[in-house]
Design a protein around this motif. Structure first.
Motif, PDB file in Angstrom:
ATOM      1  N   MET A  94       0.801  -1.214   0.000  1.00  0.00           N
ATOM      2  CA  MET A  94       0.000   0.000   0.000  1.00  0.00           C
ATOM      3  C   MET A  94       0.843   1.278   0.000  1.00  0.00           C
ATOM      4  N   GLY A  95       2.046   1.229   0.531  1.00  0.00           N
ATOM      5  CA  GLY A  95       2.868   2.428   0.670  1.00  0.00           C
ATOM      6  C   GLY A  95       3.086   3.187  -0.620  1.00  0.00           C
ATOM      7  N   ARG A  96       3.578   2.509  -1.621  1.00  0.00           N
ATOM      8  CA  ARG A  96       3.849   3.160  -2.914  1.00  0.00           C
ATOM      9  C   ARG A  96       2.556   3.672  -3.542  1.00  0.00           C
ATOM     10  N   GLN A  97       1.501   2.876  -3.460  1.00  0.00           N
ATOM     11  CA  GLN A  97       0.222   3.298  -4.014  1.00  0.00           C
ATOM     12  C   GLN A  97      -0.294   4.541  -3.293  1.00  0.00           C
ATOM     13  N   ALA A  98      -0.166   4.573  -1.986  1.00  0.00           N
ATOM     14  CA  ALA A  98      -0.639   5.716  -1.212  1.00  0.00           C
ATOM     15  C   ALA A  98       0.134   6.984  -1.582  1.00  0.00           C
ATOM     16  N   VAL A  99       1.432   6.848  -1.807  1.00  0.00           N
ATOM     17  CA  VAL A  99       2.239   8.004  -2.202  1.00  0.00           C
ATOM     18  C   VAL A  99       1.804   8.508  -3.582  1.00  0.00           C
ATOM     19  N   LEU A 100       1.658   7.594  -4.540  1.00  0.00           N
ATOM     20  CA  LEU A 100       1.212   7.992  -5.880  1.00  0.00           C
ATOM     21  C   LEU A 100      -0.176   8.627  -5.830  1.00  0.00           C
ATOM     22  N   TYR A 101      -1.055   8.053  -5.034  1.00  0.00           N
ATOM     23  CA  TYR A 101      -2.405   8.583  -4.879  1.00  0.00           C
ATOM     24  C   TYR A 101      -2.367   9.969  -4.241  1.00  0.00           C
ATOM     25  N   ALA A 102      -1.541  10.144  -3.227  1.00  0.00           N
ATOM     26  CA  ALA A 102      -1.427  11.447  -2.563  1.00  0.00           C
ATOM     27  C   ALA A 102      -0.931  12.518  -3.533  1.00  0.00           C
ATOM     28  N   ILE A 103       0.011  12.163  -4.381  1.00  0.00           N
ATOM     29  CA  ILE A 103       0.495  13.111  -5.395  1.00  0.00           C
ATOM     30  C   ILE A 103      -0.633  13.468  -6.353  1.00  0.00           C
ATOM     31  N   ALA A 104      -1.357  12.455  -6.813  1.00  0.00           N
ATOM     32  CA  ALA A 104      -2.485  12.701  -7.731  1.00  0.00           C
ATOM     33  C   ALA A 104      -3.553  13.565  -7.067  1.00  0.00           C
ATOM     34  N   ILE A 105      -3.837  13.298  -5.802  1.00  0.00           N
ATOM     35  CA  ILE A 105      -4.834  14.076  -5.074  1.00  0.00           C
ATOM     36  C   ILE A 105      -4.353  15.514  -4.900  1.00  0.00           C
ATOM     37  N   GLY A 106      -3.072  15.692  -4.649  1.00  0.00           N
ATOM     38  CA  GLY A 106      -2.513  17.048  -4.538  1.00  0.00           C
ATOM     39  C   GLY A 106      -2.668  17.829  -5.832  1.00  0.00           C
ATOM     40  N   VAL A 107      -2.313  17.201  -6.939  1.00  0.00           N
ATOM     41  CA  VAL A 107      -2.480  17.843  -8.252  1.00  0.00           C
ATOM     42  C   VAL A 107      -3.959  18.122  -8.504  1.00  0.00           C
ATOM     43  N   ASN A 108      -4.792  17.130  -8.244  1.00  0.00           N
ATOM     44  CA  ASN A 108      -6.231  17.271  -8.427  1.00  0.00           C
ATOM     45  C   ASN A 108      -6.788  18.428  -7.588  1.00  0.00           C
ATOM     46  N   TYR A 109      -6.328  18.517  -6.348  1.00  0.00           N
ATOM     47  CA  TYR A 109      -6.816  19.552  -5.435  1.00  0.00           C
ATOM     48  C   TYR A 109      -6.490  20.946  -5.976  1.00  0.00           C
ATOM     49  N   VAL A 110      -5.240  21.134  -6.380  1.00  0.00           N
ATOM     50  CA  VAL A 110      -4.821  22.451  -6.866  1.00  0.00           C
ATOM     51  C   VAL A 110      -5.522  22.803  -8.183  1.00  0.00           C
ATOM     52  N   VAL A 111      -5.546  21.872  -9.110  1.00  0.00           N
ATOM     53  CA  VAL A 111      -6.091  22.165 -10.436  1.00  0.00           C
ATOM     54  C   VAL A 111      -7.619  22.235 -10.442  1.00  0.00           C
ATOM     55  N   PHE A 112      -8.261  21.205  -9.908  1.00  0.00           N
ATOM     56  CA  PHE A 112      -9.718  21.123 -10.055  1.00  0.00           C
ATOM     57  C   PHE A 112     -10.490  21.733  -8.880  1.00  0.00           C
ATOM     58  N   ILE A 113     -10.070  21.466  -7.663  1.00  0.00           N
ATOM     59  CA  ILE A 113     -10.821  21.970  -6.515  1.00  0.00           C
ATOM     60  C   ILE A 113     -10.573  23.464  -6.334  1.00  0.00           C
ATOM     61  N   LEU A 114      -9.307  23.839  -6.198  1.00  0.00           N
ATOM     62  CA  LEU A 114      -9.017  25.262  -6.030  1.00  0.00           C
ATOM     63  C   LEU A 114      -9.155  26.019  -7.345  1.00  0.00           C
ATOM     64  N   GLY A 115      -8.642  25.443  -8.410  1.00  0.00           N
ATOM     65  CA  GLY A 115      -8.700  26.134  -9.704  1.00  0.00           C
ATOM     66  C   GLY A 115     -10.103  26.254 -10.255  1.00  0.00           C
ATOM     67  N   VAL A 116     -10.711  25.135 -10.557  1.00  0.00           N
ATOM     68  CA  VAL A 116     -12.042  25.131 -11.177  1.00  0.00           C
ATOM     69  C   VAL A 116     -13.130  25.443 -10.144  1.00  0.00           C
ATOM     70  N   GLY A 117     -13.166  24.674  -9.059  1.00  0.00           N
ATOM     71  CA  GLY A 117     -14.238  24.822  -8.067  1.00  0.00           C
ATOM     72  C   GLY A 117     -14.251  26.184  -7.401  1.00  0.00           C
ATOM     73  N   ALA A 118     -13.136  26.554  -6.793  1.00  0.00           N
ATOM     74  CA  ALA A 118     -13.077  27.854  -6.112  1.00  0.00           C
ATOM     75  C   ALA A 118     -13.154  29.002  -7.113  1.00  0.00           C
ATOM     76  N   GLY A 119     -12.547  28.781  -8.282  1.00  0.00           N
ATOM     77  CA  GLY A 119     -12.613  29.817  -9.320  1.00  0.00           C
ATOM     78  C   GLY A 119     -14.046  30.115  -9.737  1.00  0.00           C
ATOM     79  N   LEU A 120     -14.838  29.066  -9.920  1.00  0.00           N
ATOM     80  CA  LEU A 120     -16.249  29.258 -10.267  1.00  0.00           C
ATOM     81  C   LEU A 120     -17.015  29.916  -9.127  1.00  0.00           C
ATOM     82  N   ALA A 121     -16.734  29.498  -7.893  1.00  0.00           N
ATOM     83  CA  ALA A 121     -17.423  30.085  -6.734  1.00  0.00           C
ATOM     84  C   ALA A 121     -17.114  31.580  -6.610  1.00  0.00           C
ATOM     85  N   VAL A 122     -15.867  31.958  -6.870  1.00  0.00           N
ATOM     86  CA  VAL A 122     -15.475  33.367  -6.799  1.00  0.00           C
ATOM     87  C   VAL A 122     -16.208  34.197  -7.862  1.00  0.00           C
ATOM     88  N   THR A 123     -16.495  33.578  -8.997  1.00  0.00           N
ATOM     89  CA  THR A 123     -17.203  34.304 -10.061  1.00  0.00           C
ATOM     90  C   THR A 123     -18.707  34.360  -9.831  1.00  0.00           C
TER      91      THR A 123
END
Length: 170
Positions: A94-123
């Motif tokens: 699980m260790g390696r998978q969890a690290v890869l998943y955490a990286i993907a979630i980090g990218v996802n968070y910045v791009v889609f949650i903060l970028g798209v989601g928060a960006g739309l909410a601000v507008t």
């Protein structure tokens, strides 16, 4: 009626395969059962995400960025566990998978949650609708990452030995 939870991954996999077999218009030849499983699991965890978001924001009055983050982390931890055990049925460490998943979630968070989601909410887009639109984008991204990077059997097993046919490599 007693349910054997050890058989749950097998039953879930069989259900997803049965859904794919019944898809119309030849979609059964292009849709993987893991996509159906991902949609079911992540649809459920997205509901958990929205519920936690609503409770954190509306009941506890937390600021929107804190509410989104708390709900997001909880839902994606649940998604990882369910997808690993039920959908992709991984038995790799699980260790390696969890690290890869955490990286993907980090990218996802910045791009889609903060970028798209928060960006739309601000507008001015209502925060639930903004989160749903961001969720559609992240769904595509995360399925691809989970299938071909995090839980990829070939990636986790390392390079395959070359196959030899009639004395020559294929």
């Amino acid at each position: 009626m007693r349910i054997d939870v050890r058989r749950a991954p097998e039953l879930f996999s069989s259900f997803c395969a049965a859904v794919v077999r019944h898809l119309p218009f030849g979609l059964d030849t292009v849709v993987a059962p893991s996509l159906v499983g991902f949609a079911l699991i992540n649809g459920f965890t997205f509901g958990v995400d929205l519920t936690l978001l609503t409770v954190a924001r509306s009941v506890f009055g937390l600021p929107l960025p804190v509410s989104v983050t708390v709900a997001y982390v909880c839902a994606f931890a649940l998604s990882f566990v369910l997808n690993r055990s039920m959908n992709f049925r991984s038995h790799a460490p699980m260790g390696r998978q969890a690290v890869l998943y955490a990286i993907a979630i980090g990218v996802n968070y910045v791009v889609f949650i903060l970028g798209v989601g928060a960006g739309l909410a601000v507008t001015g887009v209502e925060y639930h609708l903004a989160r749903i639109l961001a969720g559609a984008c992240e769904g595509v991204f995360l399925y691809c990452v989970m299938r071909w990077i995090v839980f990829s059997r070939a990636r986790l097993q390392g390079p395959r030995p070359e196959r030899v046919s009639r004395g020559r490599p294929r």
